[in-house]
Motif scaffolding. Structure first.
Motif, PDB file in Angstrom:
ATOM      1  N   ILE B   5       0.836  -1.213   0.000  1.00 14.05           N
ATOM      2  CA  ILE B   5       0.000   0.000   0.000  1.00 14.05           C
ATOM      3  C   ILE B   5       0.867   1.258   0.000  1.00 14.05           C
ATOM      4  O   ILE B   5       0.492   2.274  -0.576  1.00 14.05           O
ATOM      5  CB  ILE B   5      -0.999   0.026   1.191  1.00 14.05           C
ATOM      6  CG1 ILE B   5      -0.307  -0.289   2.504  1.00 14.05           C
ATOM      7  CG2 ILE B   5      -2.149  -0.954   0.949  1.00 14.05           C
ATOM      8  CD1 ILE B   5      -1.202  -0.004   3.713  1.00 14.05           C
ATOM      9  N   GLU B   6       2.030   1.168   0.626  1.00 13.11           N
ATOM     10  CA  GLU B   6       2.941   2.327   0.643  1.00 13.11           C
ATOM     11  C   GLU B   6       3.572   2.545  -0.731  1.00 13.11           C
ATOM     12  O   GLU B   6       3.695   3.674  -1.199  1.00 13.11           O
ATOM     13  CB  GLU B   6       4.026   2.125   1.714  1.00 13.11           C
ATOM     14  CG  GLU B   6       3.476   2.210   3.127  1.00 13.11           C
ATOM     15  CD  GLU B   6       4.386   1.575   4.196  1.00 13.11           C
ATOM     16  OE1 GLU B   6       4.077   1.695   5.378  1.00 13.11           O
ATOM     17  OE2 GLU B   6       5.412   0.935   3.812  1.00 13.11           O
ATOM     18  N   SER B   7       3.971   1.449  -1.375  1.00 12.93           N
ATOM     19  CA  SER B   7       4.564   1.569  -2.714  1.00 12.93           C
ATOM     20  C   SER B   7       3.547   2.133  -3.708  1.00 12.93           C
ATOM     21  O   SER B   7       3.883   2.957  -4.554  1.00 12.93           O
ATOM     22  CB  SER B   7       5.054   0.211  -3.206  1.00 12.93           C
ATOM     23  OG  SER B   7       6.095  -0.253  -2.367  1.00 12.93           O
ATOM     24  N   ILE B  21      10.843   0.115  -8.379  1.00 11.34           N
ATOM     25  CA  ILE B  21      10.391  -0.864  -7.377  1.00 11.34           C
ATOM     26  C   ILE B  21      10.717  -2.282  -7.851  1.00 11.34           C
ATOM     27  O   ILE B  21      11.266  -3.094  -7.107  1.00 11.34           O
ATOM     28  CB  ILE B  21       8.875  -0.707  -7.121  1.00 11.34           C
ATOM     29  CG1 ILE B  21       8.585   0.664  -6.505  1.00 11.34           C
ATOM     30  CG2 ILE B  21       8.356  -1.820  -6.220  1.00 11.34           C
ATOM     31  CD1 ILE B  21       7.113   1.030  -6.442  1.00 11.34           C
ATOM     32  N   VAL B  22      10.420  -2.535  -9.113  1.00 13.01           N
ATOM     33  CA  VAL B  22      10.667  -3.866  -9.676  1.00 13.01           C
ATOM     34  C   VAL B  22      12.169  -4.175  -9.662  1.00 13.01           C
ATOM     35  O   VAL B  22      12.587  -5.277  -9.277  1.00 13.01           O
ATOM     36  CB  VAL B  22      10.083  -3.980 -11.103  1.00 13.01           C
ATOM     37  CG1 VAL B  22      10.557  -5.243 -11.797  1.00 13.01           C
ATOM     38  CG2 VAL B  22       8.556  -3.951 -11.057  1.00 13.01           C
ATOM     39  N   GLU B  23      12.987  -3.196 -10.064  1.00 13.30           N
ATOM     40  CA  GLU B  23      14.451  -3.382 -10.065  1.00 13.30           C
ATOM     41  C   GLU B  23      14.952  -3.771  -8.674  1.00 13.30           C
ATOM     42  O   GLU B  23      15.777  -4.669  -8.533  1.00 13.30           O
ATOM     43  CB  GLU B  23      15.163  -2.085 -10.516  1.00 13.30           C
ATOM     44  CG  GLU B  23      15.140  -1.853 -12.015  1.00 13.30           C
ATOM     45  CD  GLU B  23      15.877  -2.923 -12.822  1.00 13.30           C
ATOM     46  OE1 GLU B  23      16.656  -3.701 -12.230  1.00 13.30           O
ATOM     47  OE2 GLU B  23      15.651  -3.002 -14.045  1.00 13.30           O
ATOM     48  N   ASN B  24      14.441  -3.070  -7.656  1.00 15.81           N
ATOM     49  CA  ASN B  24      14.863  -3.365  -6.283  1.00 15.81           C
ATOM     50  C   ASN B  24      14.568  -4.804  -5.899  1.00 15.81           C
ATOM     51  O   ASN B  24      15.411  -5.492  -5.327  1.00 15.81           O
ATOM     52  CB  ASN B  24      14.168  -2.426  -5.290  1.00 15.81           C
ATOM     53  CG  ASN B  24      14.782  -1.040  -5.342  1.00 15.81           C
ATOM     54  OD1 ASN B  24      15.903  -0.856  -5.833  1.00 15.81           O
ATOM     55  ND2 ASN B  24      14.041  -0.049  -4.859  1.00 15.81           N
ATOM     56  N   GLY B  69       2.501  -0.294  -8.705  1.00 17.03           N
ATOM     57  CA  GLY B  69       3.465  -0.144  -7.621  1.00 17.03           C
ATOM     58  C   GLY B  69       3.548  -1.388  -6.752  1.00 17.03           C
ATOM     59  O   GLY B  69       4.524  -1.576  -6.026  1.00 17.03           O
ATOM     60  N   ALA B  70       2.538  -2.249  -6.828  1.00 16.79           N
ATOM     61  CA  ALA B  70       2.548  -3.481  -6.034  1.00 16.79           C
ATOM     62  C   ALA B  70       3.132  -4.624  -6.858  1.00 16.79           C
ATOM     63  O   ALA B  70       2.865  -4.742  -8.049  1.00 16.79           O
ATOM     64  CB  ALA B  70       1.138  -3.839  -5.581  1.00 16.79           C
ATOM     65  N   VAL B  71       3.945  -5.444  -6.187  1.00 12.88           N
ATOM     66  CA  VAL B  71       4.636  -6.535  -6.878  1.00 12.88           C
ATOM     67  C   VAL B  71       4.223  -7.880  -6.260  1.00 12.88           C
ATOM     68  O   VAL B  71       4.261  -8.049  -5.039  1.00 12.88           O
ATOM     69  CB  VAL B  71       6.169  -6.338  -6.798  1.00 12.88           C
ATOM     70  CG1 VAL B  71       6.894  -7.533  -7.412  1.00 12.88           C
ATOM     71  CG2 VAL B  71       6.557  -5.048  -7.516  1.00 12.88           C
ATOM     72  N   PHE B  72       3.820  -8.791  -7.134  1.00 16.16           N
ATOM     73  CA  PHE B  72       3.246 -10.061  -6.682  1.00 16.16           C
ATOM     74  C   PHE B  72       4.048 -11.263  -7.197  1.00 16.16           C
ATOM     75  O   PHE B  72       4.630 -11.212  -8.274  1.00 16.16           O
ATOM     76  CB  PHE B  72       1.819 -10.213  -7.217  1.00 16.16           C
ATOM     77  CG  PHE B  72       0.893  -9.109  -6.794  1.00 16.16           C
ATOM     78  CD1 PHE B  72       0.131  -9.223  -5.637  1.00 16.16           C
ATOM     79  CD2 PHE B  72       0.776  -7.940  -7.550  1.00 16.16           C
ATOM     80  CE1 PHE B  72      -0.733  -8.206  -5.244  1.00 16.16           C
ATOM     81  CE2 PHE B  72      -0.079  -6.920  -7.164  1.00 16.16           C
ATOM     82  CZ  PHE B  72      -0.839  -7.050  -6.013  1.00 16.16           C
ATOM     83  N   ALA B  73       4.033 -12.312  -6.392  1.00 17.03           N
ATOM     84  CA  ALA B  73       4.543 -13.604  -6.871  1.00 17.03           C
ATOM     85  C   ALA B  73       3.361 -14.562  -6.906  1.00 17.03           C
ATOM     86  O   ALA B  73       2.416 -14.420  -6.130  1.00 17.03           O
ATOM     87  CB  ALA B  73       5.617 -14.131  -5.929  1.00 17.03           C
ATOM     88  N   ILE B  74       3.389 -15.515  -7.833  1.00 13.74           N
ATOM     89  CA  ILE B  74       2.302 -16.496  -7.889  1.00 13.74           C
ATOM     90  C   ILE B  74       2.845 -17.903  -7.700  1.00 13.74           C
ATOM     91  O   ILE B  74       3.959 -18.219  -8.125  1.00 13.74           O
ATOM     92  CB  ILE B  74       1.517 -16.419  -9.230  1.00 13.74           C
ATOM     93  CG1 ILE B  74       2.459 -16.531 -10.442  1.00 13.74           C
ATOM     94  CG2 ILE B  74       0.711 -15.124  -9.308  1.00 13.74           C
ATOM     95  CD1 ILE B  74       1.737 -16.627 -11.785  1.00 13.74           C
TER      96      ILE B  74
END
Lengths: 480, 471
Positions: B5-7, B21-24, B69-74
């Motif tokens: 939520i912050e990203s 964000i993704v690079e990080n 801005g949110a990054v997910f794994a599946i």
């Protein structure tokens, strides 16, 4: 030794729907190239789930109603598990212990009632195409276009006792299912498939004999032939005092005999269990009521009414209830009047002129209303015939003239001068001329040979261009 | 680490870009995942491409999706079109998804980044992630311990900070138990809340996709992002969540199961924590009651019959003819035996055998039907509990994370890992696990499970959020 054959039929009917049973793929057409009418659902891709096609359910409901079944408001889909390359999920979604419909019946034209044990929904498998080559080239191709097509399986009780009854059952079932627009039931297109269960027992015995299943029947005639051949085979075995082996056999069309199927192909434990991907099928009262009203009367019942109320023969009644289109056309014709004489003439026109014309022009049943003579015009021809206004020869001519509805029968009669003459003076003049031309025939006639008047009447008709009323011609002939 | 939520907020305010964000996350994965092995594959290329597109959208002044801005794994059993999916099984190695699962579709539509697919027990069968055909995932807190399973890769990815939120699937505890082992939040939504379309089925009547995250806020975000009615899943629910019924901890009716502290296999430290709960909960104003849960003892055996029965049928489609591992064979039967024999691992085979037997003619009534009856009974019993109580609290698992290799040769003790979580799947209700307490000897986290009735998904997230602060 006399044997009674006990026969039950298992029919698979492809339902006429726009899409497949559990996915949005269009219902496959014959000419679609192999494996082009497919999606993740009907090819059993990982993660794909079925969603039920409601129109398949409504279609099945109409069939169930037409077959006088008890309809289950709460039925359950089940998985039938077995491995085969034409079954991509390795299970078929079907119904098992709680089918959609049970305890129905179908009345044969003979009046015999064949009980229906159950009717349930299921999906079709893909089509295997076995290449017939040398050992090295032995392979099978699978076409998934058909996979997932909606089927209704209809299982009869073993109430059928002869090959002819089986044939009649198939014919009546097809007529009934077409009647409620459930399927076209074209066996050549695989829309109707039939398996036979048959056993023999000594006449009068109560217990059933060992059952044999026959598959691979490609036509109603094949079913009939296979049953006859199987009755012969089984009674031969029983007469020799041997036992019938309970097995599954294939009909070999070329050799006209049943041959055993490899036992490996039938040793299945289907491990049925409720399909967890589909909730139970719950029907509401209005859906059931609608189906019942749409399938209120079977063609057989309508035909019976025609025999009783309109004095049609069984053959005539069957012809005008062959399908919905022809029947609705017939209903429109006879709705014009209930005068029995006119009705009789209308039926005659129907049976001879109309059917001949439909066959000649190869008119499809759905096009009858659009392409044929209007029902009211057909009826006015019949009425004029009944009233003696026109002769049957003239009626035939008028039928052709009025076929395309460009002119009404009344106008056509005027225009072509086809009104039958009942003017006695005019007719008497023609008759006298005819008698003069055929003196021998006349003296024979007077001597009591009624048939001898033929040439005289013919002469009158020719002279009058068919207008002379034959009844008046006959009266005058007797008088002079 | 920043919450999702912050990203999202930072991206919205222009303080950072999605690409950064993704690079990080990619950097961190490159540095650390060699040790942990949370991922079976990192979608570096497609994640970067997605990020660039979203950034471009923002740069052009267009409104980005709500997850930008949110990054997910599946988990590697959720289909992502054009990407490989294996369910950690040799039988599917190399298989490329031909369509998107409903959950993935929803994430992509809202501009969520999908950074990779995570390791799991083969076809989600297992409680330690050790049944993967390709890798053994380590617990990020202690690399000698398992991350739990079957969604062990997803739990490890969240704990290690490789993504904001990861999705798992939960058939008997496969989200909640690894969440507990890794000290994160994990939720199994009400059955039918998240579409199963595009989730490779293990046991259709029990499977449910759910989120895993480091905070209740992100858990809620992850849940809301994928929930909703889907016409392609006939078991999907049309009804709305029960919102607004949560009124705080004061007066919250909490049920605890009688005699649970004495449950066989429960770790001593955890038993002590459980024993202190009634007093602690009362002290924060909750209304605590003890309940009998008579059918609890049938949960595990009934579950293994039903789940295995469904699995034996669901996994029958993997025959090597249309996709997946395929080898030459002289005839049809040998082809089935060769492909399936080489493709499935031992645990999967064990369950297929168990399920096939349970459904066999002559055994169906004694096994499948009896188990189904037990399930119905359990459902009714839990419904009665929720007519009196708002939530039930139990430990999530009887132990904290165990050592790699410790239980792999003892399936029955492995199965016991899910004893508290299974009844929730059997009843189709919702539950989550949040970190609470530690094992004294090594500081490994325990988890508490909050269970509630159907459609109370958001209710339990809010309640657990408050409980984790107050307890």
């Amino acid at each position: 030794m006399d044997f009674e054959s006990v026969i039950g039929l298992e029919i698979h009917v492809q339902l006429k729907t726009k899409t497949k049973m559990f996915c949005a793929c269009p219902a496959a057409k014959e000419e679609t190239p192999a494996n082009t009418n497919i999606c993740p659902v009907c090819t059993g891709q990982p993660g794909a789930l079925p969603s039920l096609n409601k129109s398949a359910v409504l279609s099945a409901l109409r069939a169930a109603a037409a077959l006088k079944c008890e309809i289950r408001k709460y039925s359950v889909f089940a998985r039938k598990n077995y491995f085969y390359p034409d079954l991509p999920k390795a299970y078929q979604i079907s119904q098992y212990d709680r089918p959609l419909a049970e305890n129905g019946s179908l009345k044969l034209p003979s009046g015999k009632l064949i009980r229906i044990k159950r009717a349930h929904l299921e999906e079709d498998a893909a089509k295997s195409l076995h290449a017939l080559g040398s050992q090295e080239l032995d392979y099978t191709l699978v076409d998934f276009n058909r996979c997932g097509m909606p089927l209704l399986e209809i299982v009869s009780e073993p109430d059928i006792n002869s090959s002819q009854e089986a044939y009649d059952y198939l014919t009546e079932l097809k007529r009934t299912l077409r009647w409620v627009d459930v399927s076209d039931c074209d066996m050549e297109k695989g829309q109707l498939r039939c398996d036979v269960n048959i056993s023999l027992r000594k006449a009068g015995e109560k217990t059933l004999g060992r059952k044999v299943e026959i598959k691979n029947l490609n036509s109603f005639k094949a079913a009939k032939d296979a049953i006859e051949s199987e009755i012969k085979r089984q009674s031969g075995i029983l007469i020799r005092g041997e036992q019938i082996a309970q097995d599954t056999r294939l009909w070999d069309e070329a050799r006209q005999q049943t041959v055993p199927m490899r036992s490996k192909e039938m040793a299945h434990d289907y491990r049925y269990f409720p399909e967890p991907d589909l909730p139970p099928l719950v029907l509401n009262d209005s859906e059931i009521q609608k189906a019942l009203s749409e399938a209120k009367k079977t063609p057989g019942e309508v035909a019976q009414e025609y025999v009783k109320n309109l004095s049609l023969t069984m053959k005539e009644a069957a012809a005008v209830t062959e399908n919905r289109s022809i029947n609705s056309y017939f209903e429109k014709v006879v709705s014009n009047s209930r005068d029995p004489k006119a009705l009789r003439q209308a039926v005659n026109l129907f049976m001879t002129n109309l059917f001949a014309k439909i066959n000649e022009l190869k008119i499809k049943e759905s096009e009858i209303e659009e392409k044929a003579i209007k029902p009211e015009n057909l009826f006015s021809l019949a009425a004029m015939l009944a009233d003696g206004e026109i002769s049957s020869t003239a009626a035939k001519q008028l039928f052709e003239i009025c076929w395309d509805n460009s002119i009404s029968p009344a106008q056509a009669v005027e225009k072509h001068g086809l009104k039958q003459s009942s003017d006695t003076e005019e007719i008497e003049a023609w008759v006298r001329e005819a008698v003069a031309a055929n003196p021998e025939a006349f003296s024979d006639f007077k001597a009591g040979n009624e048939k001898a008047c033929g040439p005289i009447v013919g002469f009158v008709m020719k002279k009058s261009k068919g207008k002379a009323n034959p009844r008046i011609v006959a009266d005058i002939l007797k008088k002079i | 680490m920043e919450k999702a939520i912050e990203s999202i907020k930072a991206v919205k305010e222009g303080k950072t870009t999605v690409s950064k964000i993704v690079e990080n996350f990619l950097d961190k994965i490159k540095k650390e995942d060699g040790q942990i092995k949370a991922f079976l594959e990192v979608f570096e290329e497609s994640a970067k491409k997605q990020a660039a597109e979203i950034d471009k959208k923002i740069a052009e002044g267009r409104e980005p999706g709500s997850l930008a801005g949110a990054v997910f794994a599946i988990k590697d059993n959720m289909l992502y079109e054009g990407h490989e999916i294996t369910c950690a099984s040799k039988i599917l190695k190399g298989h490329i998804s031909s369509y998107n699962s409903y959950a993935v579709q929803k994430l992509l539509q809202q501009d969520g980044i999908i950074i990779g697919r995570t390791n799991m027990d083969e076809f989600a069968m297992g409680s330690s992630c050790e049944n993967s055909a390709f890798a053994k995932t380590a617990n990020p807190i202690n690399h000698n311990l398992v991350p739990g399973g079957s969604s062990g890769g997803s739990a490890a990815a969240v704990k290690a900070g490789f993504c904001h939120i990861a999705y798992g699937s939960d058939t008997g505890g496969s989200i909640r138990q690894p969440a507990s082992f890794c000290g994160i939040w994990g939720m199994k939504p009400t059955y039918g809340r998240v579409s199963r379309y595009g989730l490779v089925a293990f046991a259709s009547s029990l499977d449910q996709i759910g989120p895993m995250a480091n905070s209740p806020e992100d858990l809620l975000l992850g849940y809301k992002a994928v929930k909703g009615f889907d016409e392609k899943d006939s078991t999907s629910l049309r009804t709305q969540d029960e919102n607004g019924s949560y009124k705080g901890l004061k007066g919250l009716k909490i049920a605890l199961i009688k005699g649970l502290a004495g449950q066989e296999g429960l770790e001593k430290d955890l038993a002590e924590i459980a024993a202190q709960l009634p007093q602690k909960l009362s002290s924060i104003g909750a209304q605590v009651m003890e309940i009998d849960f008579k059918s609890f003892k049938y949960a595990l055996p009934a579950y293994y019959i039903l789940a295995s029965s469904e699995a034996s049928s669901n996994l029958a489609r993997f025959d090597g003819f249309r996709y997946g591992l395929s080898s030459d064979a002289p005839d049809l039967m040998s082809a089935y035996m060769k492909n399936r024999g080489a493709g499935f691992g031992p645990e999967v085979k064990r369950r297929i055998l168990l399920g096939t037997h349970s459904l066999s003619s002559g055994y169906y009534d004694a096994y499948y039907l009896k188990a189904q009856n037990a399930r119905d009974f359990m459902k009714k019993e839990l419904e009665e509990v929720f007519s009196m109580a708002d939530i039930i609290i139990t430990p999530t698992a009887p132990t904290a994370a165990f050592a790699l290799g410790e239980k792999i040769s003892d399936p029955l003790s492995m199965y016991l890992s899910d004893i508290f979580t299974i009844p929730v799947n059997m009843a189709g209700i919702c539950a989550l696990s949040f970190p609470y307490g530690q094992r004294k000897k090594d500081g490994m986290p325990y988890g508490l499970q909050i269970i509630s009735a159907r459609m109370k998904d958001e209710f339990i997230i809010k309640a657990a959020g408050d409980l984790s602060c107050s307890l």
